[in-house]
Motif scaffolding. Structure first.
Motif, PDB file in Angstrom:
ATOM      1  N   GLU A   1      54.117 -31.279 -28.215  1.00  0.00           N
ATOM      2  CA  GLU A   1      55.547 -31.585 -28.231  1.00  0.00           C
ATOM      3  C   GLU A   1      56.390 -30.352 -28.522  1.00  0.00           C
ATOM      4  N   LEU A   2      55.808 -29.376 -29.224  1.00  0.00           N
ATOM      5  CA  LEU A   2      56.520 -28.125 -29.509  1.00  0.00           C
ATOM      6  C   LEU A   2      56.354 -27.119 -28.374  1.00  0.00           C
ATOM      7  N   LEU A   3      55.132 -27.049 -27.811  1.00  0.00           N
ATOM      8  CA  LEU A   3      54.852 -26.074 -26.754  1.00  0.00           C
ATOM      9  C   LEU A   3      55.632 -26.365 -25.477  1.00  0.00           C
ATOM     10  N   ASP A   4      55.724 -27.642 -25.125  1.00  0.00           N
ATOM     11  CA  ASP A   4      56.345 -28.005 -23.848  1.00  0.00           C
ATOM     12  C   ASP A   4      57.799 -27.549 -23.751  1.00  0.00           C
ATOM     13  N   PRO A   5      58.674 -27.904 -24.726  1.00  0.00           N
ATOM     14  CA  PRO A   5      60.058 -27.405 -24.633  1.00  0.00           C
ATOM     15  C   PRO A   5      60.160 -25.898 -24.797  1.00  0.00           C
ATOM     16  N   LEU A   6      59.222 -25.285 -25.561  1.00  0.00           N
ATOM     17  CA  LEU A   6      59.231 -23.826 -25.680  1.00  0.00           C
ATOM     18  C   LEU A   6      58.968 -23.178 -24.328  1.00  0.00           C
ATOM     19  N   ALA A   7      57.957 -23.679 -23.612  1.00  0.00           N
ATOM     20  CA  ALA A   7      57.658 -23.152 -22.275  1.00  0.00           C
ATOM     21  C   ALA A   7      58.840 -23.379 -21.330  1.00  0.00           C
TER      22      ALA A   7
ATOM     23  N   ARG B   1      51.340 -22.014 -18.745  1.00  0.00           N
ATOM     24  CA  ARG B   1      52.742 -21.886 -18.329  1.00  0.00           C
ATOM     25  C   ARG B   1      53.417 -20.733 -19.069  1.00  0.00           C
ATOM     26  N   LEU B   2      53.126 -20.607 -20.368  1.00  0.00           N
ATOM     27  CA  LEU B   2      53.718 -19.513 -21.148  1.00  0.00           C
ATOM     28  C   LEU B   2      53.276 -18.157 -20.608  1.00  0.00           C
ATOM     29  N   LEU B   3      52.009 -18.047 -20.201  1.00  0.00           N
ATOM     30  CA  LEU B   3      51.513 -16.788 -19.630  1.00  0.00           C
ATOM     31  C   LEU B   3      52.171 -16.494 -18.287  1.00  0.00           C
ATOM     32  N   GLY B   4      52.624 -17.540 -17.612  1.00  0.00           N
ATOM     33  CA  GLY B   4      53.279 -17.342 -16.324  1.00  0.00           C
ATOM     34  C   GLY B   4      54.635 -16.666 -16.438  1.00  0.00           C
ATOM     35  N   VAL B   5      55.268 -16.744 -17.613  1.00  0.00           N
ATOM     36  CA  VAL B   5      56.596 -16.138 -17.786  1.00  0.00           C
ATOM     37  C   VAL B   5      56.543 -14.615 -17.629  1.00  0.00           C
ATOM     38  N   PRO B   6      55.707 -13.885 -18.409  1.00  0.00           N
ATOM     39  CA  PRO B   6      55.648 -12.434 -18.208  1.00  0.00           C
ATOM     40  C   PRO B   6      55.104 -12.056 -16.833  1.00  0.00           C
ATOM     41  N   LEU B   7      54.213 -12.891 -16.270  1.00  0.00           N
ATOM     42  CA  LEU B   7      53.693 -12.608 -14.930  1.00  0.00           C
ATOM     43  C   LEU B   7      54.817 -12.672 -13.898  1.00  0.00           C
TER      44      LEU B   7
ATOM     45  N   GLY C   1      54.971 -22.897 -12.067  1.00  0.00           N
ATOM     46  CA  GLY C   1      55.451 -23.135 -13.425  1.00  0.00           C
ATOM     47  C   GLY C   1      56.319 -24.374 -13.511  1.00  0.00           C
ATOM     48  N   GLY C   2      57.176 -24.567 -12.505  1.00  0.00           N
ATOM     49  CA  GLY C   2      58.030 -25.754 -12.484  1.00  0.00           C
ATOM     50  C   GLY C   2      57.239 -27.034 -12.296  1.00  0.00           C
ATOM     51  N   LEU C   3      56.255 -27.009 -11.393  1.00  0.00           N
ATOM     52  CA  LEU C   3      55.433 -28.192 -11.143  1.00  0.00           C
ATOM     53  C   LEU C   3      54.576 -28.542 -12.361  1.00  0.00           C
ATOM     54  N   SER C   4      54.056 -27.515 -13.031  1.00  0.00           N
ATOM     55  CA  SER C   4      53.181 -27.769 -14.178  1.00  0.00           C
ATOM     56  C   SER C   4      53.947 -28.348 -15.360  1.00  0.00           C
ATOM     57  N   ASP C   5      55.283 -28.232 -15.341  1.00  0.00           N
ATOM     58  CA  ASP C   5      56.099 -28.844 -16.380  1.00  0.00           C
ATOM     59  C   ASP C   5      55.894 -30.359 -16.378  1.00  0.00           C
TER      60      ASP C   5
ATOM     61  N   PRO D   1      46.505 -30.882 -21.897  1.00  0.00           N
ATOM     62  CA  PRO D   1      47.950 -30.620 -21.813  1.00  0.00           C
ATOM     63  C   PRO D   1      48.359 -29.317 -22.512  1.00  0.00           C
ATOM     64  N   ASN D   2      47.759 -29.042 -23.674  1.00  0.00           N
ATOM     65  CA  ASN D   2      48.108 -27.814 -24.391  1.00  0.00           C
ATOM     66  C   ASN D   2      47.653 -26.575 -23.634  1.00  0.00           C
ATOM     67  N   LEU D   3      46.488 -26.645 -22.997  1.00  0.00           N
ATOM     68  CA  LEU D   3      46.015 -25.518 -22.192  1.00  0.00           C
ATOM     69  C   LEU D   3      46.947 -25.269 -21.004  1.00  0.00           C
ATOM     70  N   ILE D   4      47.451 -26.355 -20.409  1.00  0.00           N
ATOM     71  CA  ILE D   4      48.418 -26.211 -19.315  1.00  0.00           C
ATOM     72  C   ILE D   4      49.687 -25.536 -19.827  1.00  0.00           C
ATOM     73  N   SER D   5      50.146 -25.953 -21.000  1.00  0.00           N
ATOM     74  CA  SER D   5      51.356 -25.356 -21.574  1.00  0.00           C
ATOM     75  C   SER D   5      51.143 -23.881 -21.913  1.00  0.00           C
TER      76      SER D   5
END
Length: 198
Positions: free
Chosen positions: A70-76, A21-27, A48-52, A14-18
């Motif tokens: 729990e911190l990474l998910d809402p941040l992403a 997702r964070l890397l997808g933002v600048p992309l 990015g939306g589906l991976s949420d 799950p953390n790797l997925i998150s």
């Protein structure tokens, strides 16, 4: 691998997925704002939306729930929402009033978190209404982008996009009210515990 500061396991699925997702933002921002690859930008936004949903499902299914997750998910979630919102506003895909309505909600949430931190409390747990609102917004944004850049899809994508965005923003504010209620309960419970302490 276990973090020493109470964040729990770090290298989990799950953390790797998150993190991805964070890397997808600048992309996404690069594809939409610096190139003409709008189709690819829409694709990144959809993934990015589906991976949420995927990271939360994986955490529960694999029993890999952690404080870091729990911190990474809402941040992403927030980064995706804000980055997409600014990019689509800049591209005249969504109007400024919609951007202001979403930013006002984020400002209220930040103020709430600051007050909680000052009082010695952490953030309230993520509410399912907030997660639902985020998912709906992340479905509505690519619809609006598709409507802007595809004449063939505009007839169905634009009304669908607006329906999702309206639904999402209402739930987003409803979730903020729930967070305030949760925060109030948390603070009152802390005061009762402090008063009862010897």
């Amino acid at each position: 691998m276990v973090d020493r500061q109470g964040l729990g396991p770090v290298l989990t699925v799950p953390n790797l997925i998150s993190f991805t997702r964070l890397l997808g933002v600048p992309l996404f921002l690069y594809l939409l704002l610096a190139t003409d690859a709008t189709g690819w930008a829409i694709g990144v936004l959809v993934v990015g939306g589906l991976s949420d949903w995927v990271d939360g499902f994986a955490a529960r299914r694999l029993k890999q729930v952690s404080r870091l997750g729990e911190l990474l998910d809402p941040l992403a979630d927030r980064l995706y929402i804000l980055a997409t919102l600014f990019a689509l506003t800049y591209k005249d895909v969504v109007p400024w009033w919609f951007t202001i309505a979403l930013l006002a909600r984020e400002a209220v949430m930040v103020l709430c978190l600051v007050v909680l931190r000052i009082l010695g409390h952490g953030p309230p747990p993520v509410h399912y209404v907030g997660k639902t609102a985020t998912a709906i917004l992340l479905m509505g944004f690519p619809m609006m982008l598709l409507a802007k850049y595809s004449e063939a899809a505009r007839a169905w994508a634009e009304p669908s996009g607006w329906a999702l965005l309206w639904w999402g923003i209402v739930l987003y504010w409803v979730a903020a009210v729930f967070y305030f209620i949760q925060a109030g309960i948390h603070v009152r419970a802390g005061r009762v515990e402090a008063a009862d302490a010897p």
